[in-house]
Design an enzyme around this catalytic site. Structure first.
Site, PDB file in Angstrom:
ATOM      1  CE1 TYR A  53      -4.034  -1.557  -0.544  1.00 57.29           C
ATOM      2  CE2 TYR A  53      -3.415  -2.971   1.163  1.00 57.29           C
ATOM      3  CZ  TYR A  53      -4.136  -2.840  -0.154  1.00 57.29           C
ATOM      4  OH  TYR A  53      -5.229  -4.405  -0.576  1.00 57.29           O
ATOM      5  CG  ASN A  89     -11.459   3.957  -7.551  1.00 60.56           C
ATOM      6  OD1 ASN A  89     -12.565   3.058  -7.664  1.00 60.56           O
ATOM      7  ND2 ASN A  89     -11.844   4.848  -8.612  1.00 60.56           N
ATOM      8  CG  ASP A  91      -8.683   6.697  -7.443  1.00 63.52           C
ATOM      9  OD1 ASP A  91      -9.230   8.111  -6.923  1.00 63.52           O
ATOM     10  OD2 ASP A  91      -8.630   6.092  -7.443  1.00 63.52           O
ATOM     11  CG  HIS A 106     -13.591  -0.944  -1.245  1.00 63.62           C
ATOM     12  ND1 HIS A 106     -13.695  -1.651  -2.756  1.00 63.62           N
ATOM     13  CD2 HIS A 106     -14.616  -1.600  -0.746  1.00 63.62           C
ATOM     14  CE1 HIS A 106     -14.789  -2.023  -3.015  1.00 63.62           C
ATOM     15  NE2 HIS A 106     -15.098  -2.867  -1.643  1.00 63.62           N
ATOM     16  CB  CYS A 134      -2.700   5.819  17.505  1.00 67.68           C
ATOM     17  SG  CYS A 134      -4.165   6.930  17.778  1.00 67.68           S
ATOM     18  CB  CYS A 137      -5.413   6.078  21.156  1.00 73.36           C
ATOM     19  SG  CYS A 137      -4.361   4.687  20.460  1.00 73.36           S
ATOM     20  CB  THR A 177     -17.198  -1.500 -11.170  1.00 70.87           C
ATOM     21  OG1 THR A 177     -17.117  -2.380 -10.090  1.00 70.87           O
ATOM     22  CG2 THR A 177     -19.019  -1.361 -11.269  1.00 70.87           C
TER      23      THR A 177
HETATM   24  N1  APR Z   1     -13.452   3.819 -18.686  1.00 71.30           N
HETATM   25  C1  APR Z   1     -14.536   3.348 -18.298  1.00 71.30           C
HETATM   26  N2  APR Z   1     -14.948   2.171 -18.258  1.00 71.30           N
HETATM   27  C2  APR Z   1     -13.090   1.222 -17.873  1.00 71.30           C
HETATM   28  C3  APR Z   1     -12.014   1.681 -18.363  1.00 71.30           C
HETATM   29  C4  APR Z   1     -12.483   3.322 -18.635  1.00 71.30           C
HETATM   30  N3  APR Z   1     -11.689   3.767 -19.341  1.00 71.30           N
HETATM   31  N4  APR Z   1     -10.935   1.373 -18.083  1.00 71.30           N
HETATM   32  C5  APR Z   1     -11.636   0.143 -17.560  1.00 71.30           C
HETATM   33  N5  APR Z   1     -12.768   0.262 -17.283  1.00 71.30           N
HETATM   34  C6  APR Z   1     -13.562   0.031 -16.804  1.00 71.30           C
HETATM   35  C7  APR Z   1     -13.972  -2.468 -17.159  1.00 71.30           C
HETATM   36  O1  APR Z   1     -14.294  -2.081 -18.293  1.00 71.30           O
HETATM   37  C8  APR Z   1     -13.788  -3.177 -15.477  1.00 71.30           C
HETATM   38  O2  APR Z   1     -15.313  -3.811 -15.741  1.00 71.30           O
HETATM   39  O3  APR Z   1     -13.277  -0.989 -15.616  1.00 71.30           O
HETATM   40  C9  APR Z   1     -14.118  -1.913 -14.592  1.00 71.30           C
HETATM   41  C10 APR Z   1     -12.320  -2.902 -14.020  1.00 71.30           C
HETATM   42  O4  APR Z   1     -12.922  -3.445 -12.686  1.00 71.30           O
HETATM   43  P1  APR Z   1     -11.957  -3.866 -12.170  1.00 71.30           P
HETATM   44  O5  APR Z   1     -10.646  -4.037 -12.412  1.00 71.30           O
HETATM   45  O6  APR Z   1     -12.838  -5.175 -11.326  1.00 71.30           O
HETATM   46  O7  APR Z   1     -12.404  -2.965 -11.088  1.00 71.30           O
HETATM   47  P2  APR Z   1     -13.499  -2.720  -9.582  1.00 71.30           P
HETATM   48  O8  APR Z   1     -14.995  -3.408 -10.304  1.00 71.30           O
HETATM   49  O9  APR Z   1     -13.333  -1.440  -9.346  1.00 71.30           O
HETATM   50  O10 APR Z   1     -13.158  -3.526  -8.485  1.00 71.30           O
HETATM   51  C11 APR Z   1     -14.056  -3.976  -7.244  1.00 71.30           C
HETATM   52  O11 APR Z   1     -12.198  -5.254  -5.887  1.00 71.30           O
HETATM   53  O12 APR Z   1      -9.827  -5.550  -6.034  1.00 71.30           O
HETATM   54  C12 APR Z   1     -11.282  -5.447  -5.131  1.00 71.30           C
HETATM   55  O13 APR Z   1     -11.324  -3.613  -3.747  1.00 71.30           O
HETATM   56  C13 APR Z   1     -10.880  -3.765  -4.807  1.00 71.30           C
HETATM   57  O14 APR Z   1     -12.556  -1.850  -5.386  1.00 71.30           O
HETATM   58  C14 APR Z   1     -12.109  -3.326  -5.563  1.00 71.30           C
HETATM   59  C15 APR Z   1     -13.179  -3.801  -6.292  1.00 71.30           C
END
Ligand code: APR
Length: 243
Positions: A53, A89, A91, A106, A134, A137, A177
């Site tokens: 991280y 996310n 970030d 998350h 911390c 505490c 996602t």
């Molecule tokens: N614009 C739009 N969508 C995009 C782009 C882009 N430029 N690039 C990638 N994607 C889409 C992909 O099509 C995919 O559906 O983003 C998605 C990414 O999926 P994941 O990598 O699985 O990410 P996410 O869904 O955020 O993961 C969920 O999994 O590991 C854990 O904690 C982590 O928060 C995360 C969670």
């Protein structure tokens, strides 16, 4: 009152240079997720997980928000109190874009947490080396403020409240996602109107649950999403225009 809930994942930050998890070349191609992002891994090898991280946090320092983050910030300014931003996310690109009140389901990379008293504080882009205390505490059990697999995600309570509230004149906008962690398709069924934006169709998401889907980069979809959101919030929408 008509309102919008944005729900995003790694894809919204991809064009800003932050790796997604499950796309080709994503973070989980390079790392075994359970080795770096699980409660068990942290118990087994605390330093290794902290360093994973630290690396992610350092990488964030020079990253800039893109048109999709800025679109949400702009809509929040235009429609105060009517645009809720929820993200998976960790970030800080929404904050850099000027978004207010973002719910980070998350956790957040730029924060640390005390494992003893639960106090959370900003650390910017600095490393957690494992010897910190911390500020509240004084315990020497400081960790990253990130929800890993097999850990509790306290902010999910607010997510489910927001999803329940959609039935009452809400619009859901899902961006970037895979739907493998959150059941976004089920959420879309709660909303009178909904938009899905991903690069391509995902196995875990039946896009027929959404009123509109846009398979393109988030930065390219952003102006179209903003247009539909404005029409919805201004009461100019007709369901047939949105589907
Ligand atoms: N614009 C739009 N969508 C995009 C782009 C882009 N430029 N690039 C990638 N994607 C889409 C992909 O099509 C995919 O559906 O983003 C998605 C990414 O999926 P994941 O990598 O699985 O990410 P996410 O869904 O955020 O993961 C969920 O999994 O590991 C854990 O904690 C982590 O928060 C995360 C969670």
């Amino acid at each position: 009152m008509k309102h919008i809930v944005f729900l995003s994942g790694a894809g919204i930050s991809a064009e800003s240079g932050i790796s997604t998890f499950r796309d080709a070349g994503g973070l989980w191609d390079t790392y075994n997720v359970m080795d770096v992002c699980s409660a068990e891994a942290f118990m087994r090898n605390r330093q290794f997980v902290l360093e994973f991280y630290n690396k992610r946090r350092r990488e964030l320092a020079d990253k800039k928000p893109n048109a999709a983050h800025c679109m949400i910030a702009e809509l929040q300014r235009e429609f105060p109190g009517r645009v809720l931003n929820i993200t998976q996310n960790i970030d800080d690109l929404f904050e850099k874009a000027g978004c207010q009140g973002t719910i980070h389901l998350h956790g957040e990379l730029t924060k640390a947490r005390c494992e003893v008293c639960g106090y959370v504080w900003d650390i910017g882009y600095t490393d957690i080396v494992g010897t910190e205390h911390c500020p509240f505490c004084k315990a020497a059990r400081v960790r990253h403020h990130v929800v890993m697999f097999n850990e509790q995600a306290p902010e999910y309570v607010r997510l489910y409240e927001a999803m329940e509230g959609l039935a009452d004149e809400g619009m859901l906008v899902v961006i970037g996602t895979s739907g493998l962690v959150l059941p976004v398709e089920e959420f879309a069924r709660c909303a009178p109107y909904s938009i899905l934006n991903n690069l391509e169709p995902q196995d875990a998401i039946d896009d027929r649950a959404f009123s509109v889907h846009m398979y393109e980069k988030a930065s390219e979809a952003a102006p179209k999403i903003a247009l539909l959101v404005r029409r919805f919030l201004n009461g100019e929408d007709k369901s047939e225009e949105l589907s």
